[in-house]
Design a protein around this motif. Structure first.
Motif, PDB file in Angstrom:
ATOM      1  N   ARG A   1      -5.757  13.701  -7.559  1.00 32.90           N
ATOM      2  CA  ARG A   1      -6.186  12.499  -8.289  1.00 32.90           C
ATOM      3  C   ARG A   1      -5.811  12.566  -9.767  1.00 32.90           C
ATOM      4  NH1 ARG A   1     -12.363  12.104  -5.893  1.00 32.90           N
ATOM      5  NH2 ARG A   1     -11.802  11.686  -3.716  1.00 32.90           N
TER       6      ARG A   1
ATOM      7  N   GLN B   1       0.981   3.968  -3.005  1.00 34.41           N
ATOM      8  CA  GLN B   1       0.650   5.365  -2.704  1.00 34.41           C
ATOM      9  C   GLN B   1       1.722   6.296  -3.262  1.00 34.41           C
ATOM     10  OE1 GLN B   1      -1.851   7.057  -1.716  1.00 34.41           O
ATOM     11  NE2 GLN B   1      -2.612   6.486   0.306  1.00 34.41           N
TER      12      GLN B   1
ATOM     13  N   SER C   1       1.431   6.517  -6.920  1.00 29.57           N
ATOM     14  CA  SER C   1       0.259   7.310  -7.287  1.00 29.57           C
ATOM     15  C   SER C   1       0.542   8.801  -7.185  1.00 29.57           C
ATOM     16  CB  SER C   1      -0.923   6.942  -6.397  1.00 29.57           C
ATOM     17  OG  SER C   1      -2.072   7.680  -6.743  1.00 29.57           O
TER      18      SER C   1
ATOM     19  N   VAL D   1       0.843  -1.203   0.000  1.00 29.54           N
ATOM     20  CA  VAL D   1       0.000   0.000   0.000  1.00 29.54           C
ATOM     21  C   VAL D   1       0.874   1.248   0.000  1.00 29.54           C
ATOM     22  CG1 VAL D   1      -1.626   1.358   1.368  1.00 29.54           C
ATOM     23  CG2 VAL D   1      -1.973  -1.101   1.102  1.00 29.54           C
TER      24      VAL D   1
ATOM     25  N   ARG E   1      -5.431  -2.457  -0.707  1.00 26.12           N
ATOM     26  CA  ARG E   1      -6.284  -1.993   0.389  1.00 26.12           C
ATOM     27  C   ARG E   1      -7.348  -3.036   0.725  1.00 26.12           C
ATOM     28  NH1 ARG E   1      -7.083   4.198  -1.857  1.00 26.12           N
ATOM     29  NH2 ARG E   1      -5.391   5.177  -0.664  1.00 26.12           N
ATOM     30  N   THR E   2      -7.927  -3.624  -0.311  1.00 24.01           N
ATOM     31  CA  THR E   2      -8.957  -4.643  -0.089  1.00 24.01           C
ATOM     32  C   THR E   2      -8.373  -5.874   0.587  1.00 24.01           C
ATOM     33  OG1 THR E   2     -10.169  -3.876  -2.050  1.00 24.01           O
ATOM     34  CG2 THR E   2     -10.689  -6.074  -1.223  1.00 24.01           C
TER      35      THR E   2
ATOM     36  N   GLU F   1      -5.993  -0.116  -4.864  1.00 21.87           N
ATOM     37  CA  GLU F   1      -7.290  -0.532  -4.339  1.00 21.87           C
ATOM     38  C   GLU F   1      -7.298  -2.015  -3.986  1.00 21.87           C
ATOM     39  OE1 GLU F   1      -9.769   1.432  -3.463  1.00 21.87           O
ATOM     40  OE2 GLU F   1      -8.402   3.055  -4.031  1.00 21.87           O
TER      41      GLU F   1
ATOM     42  N   SER G   1     -10.881   9.013   3.418  1.00 19.75           N
ATOM     43  CA  SER G   1     -10.172  10.179   2.913  1.00 19.75           C
ATOM     44  C   SER G   1      -9.606  10.993   4.060  1.00 19.75           C
ATOM     45  CB  SER G   1     -11.114  11.033   2.064  1.00 19.75           C
ATOM     46  OG  SER G   1     -10.460  12.169   1.586  1.00 19.75           O
TER      47      SER G   1
ATOM     48  N   ARG H   1      -3.673   2.762  -9.735  1.00 23.14           N
ATOM     49  CA  ARG H   1      -4.937   2.901  -8.990  1.00 23.14           C
ATOM     50  C   ARG H   1      -5.534   1.535  -8.668  1.00 23.14           C
ATOM     51  NH1 ARG H   1      -8.560   7.759 -11.719  1.00 23.14           N
ATOM     52  NH2 ARG H   1      -7.177   9.493 -11.227  1.00 23.14           N
ATOM     53  N   ALA H   2      -5.537   0.654  -9.666  1.00 23.46           N
ATOM     54  CA  ALA H   2      -6.159  -0.661  -9.480  1.00 23.46           C
ATOM     55  C   ALA H   2      -5.406  -1.469  -8.426  1.00 23.46           C
ATOM     56  CB  ALA H   2      -6.188  -1.408 -10.813  1.00 23.46           C
TER      57      ALA H   2
END
Length: 278
Positions: free
Chosen positions: A139, A95, A98, A91, A115-116, A112, A124, A108-109
């Motif tokens: 973003r 980040q 990103s 993560v 994170r999942t 996520e 946020s 991005r994918a």
């Protein structure tokens, strides 16, 4: 009259060349100069492809330690950690990737997905108009891209106002006047966005828990009561440091506490130290 028009046109051309030169210089200064060694990246990629994630990880980290700021390197490093089951550092590096390339769909994918898989709540950052505006622009644009865009619009506005002073003609002047007004409005919006990004990044320090599980204490010290625990991959806001402890807040939750410094890393880069939040 014709001589004056030629002189004014020449002034506009020279001014335009000057503004473009300054703009090109600004882009050069805002663009990182340290690039990744292509041979090292290729070697790390090959190691990753054959499943040697640990050695690939070491090469990517070595490149970063040399000052390389490349979204692909951080993305690949995040993938090596993900494959090794270290979701916190996965993560963290997604980040960082990103931040350098916010529009990349793969980054991005994977962020996520990590994170999942970490199964920790993500909320946020702190509310407020400045934080909201900063998050919206982050973003799509990096901080440097926002600064370059602001400079470009500023140079355009200067050129339009200079043209208004030097050129005659009713219709042309009306078009230039409307163009200058629109440029100023856009400049104000981008300037506010840039200012909010700088303010937010200088006052809010985001981090990611990298320890498998860390106990959160009410005060800095192992002798104090444990209020709750956080899992690897939890994204937090860092408030202050005291000795070898850091006080954090979980965005979206009214909870704060203290954890050891070595259990969290900042998204801006590196382990948290006593001087990080000064």
């Amino acid at each position: 009259m014709r001589l004056m028009m030629k002189r004014n046109f020449l002034i506009l051309v020279i001014s335009g060349i000057f503004l473009l030169s300054v703009f090109a210089l600004a882009i050069t200064l805002l663009t990182p100069e340290v690039t990744a060694d292509t041979q090292a990246v290729s070697a790390a990629n090959q190691l990753y492809q054959v499943g040697n994630y640990e050695d690939a990880q070491r090469i990517y980290e070595q490149l970063i330690s040399q000052g390389v700021e490349d979204s692909t390197v951080y993305y690949n490093l995040g993938n090596t950690y993900f494959r090794q089951g270290d979701l916190g550092r996965a993560v963290l590096n997604f980040q960082r990737a990103s931040q350098l390339n916010p529009r990349d769909p793969d980054i991005r994918a994977n962020l996520e997905l990590a994170r999942t898989m970490a199964d920790v709540p993500f909320t946020s950052t702190a509310p407020g108009p400045l934080s909201t505006l900063a998050e919206m622009t982050s973003r799509w644009l990096t901080l440097n891209e926002t600064a370059i865009l602001a400079l470009a619009i500023w140079f355009l506005a200067c050129f339009l106002f200079l043209s208004l002073r030097l050129l005659d003609g009713g219709k042309v002047r009306r078009i230039l006047r409307y163009g200058a007004i629109v440029a100023l409005l856009i400049l104000a919006l981008i300037g506010l966005s840039l200012g909010s990004r700088i303010f937010t990044e200088s006052t809010q320090h985001n981090g990611v828990v990298v320890a498998p599980v860390v106990a959160v204490s009410s005060e800095p010290g192992e002798q104090f009561a444990t209020d709750f625990s956080l899992s690897s991959g939890t994204e937090v806001s860092l408030v202050e440091t005291r000795g070898n402890w850091a006080r954090l807040a979980v965005p979206g939750d009214a909870i704060e506490g203290w954890i050891p410094l070595n259990s969290v890393e900042t998204v801006a880069g590196g382990l948290l130290t006593r001087d990080t939040l000064l």
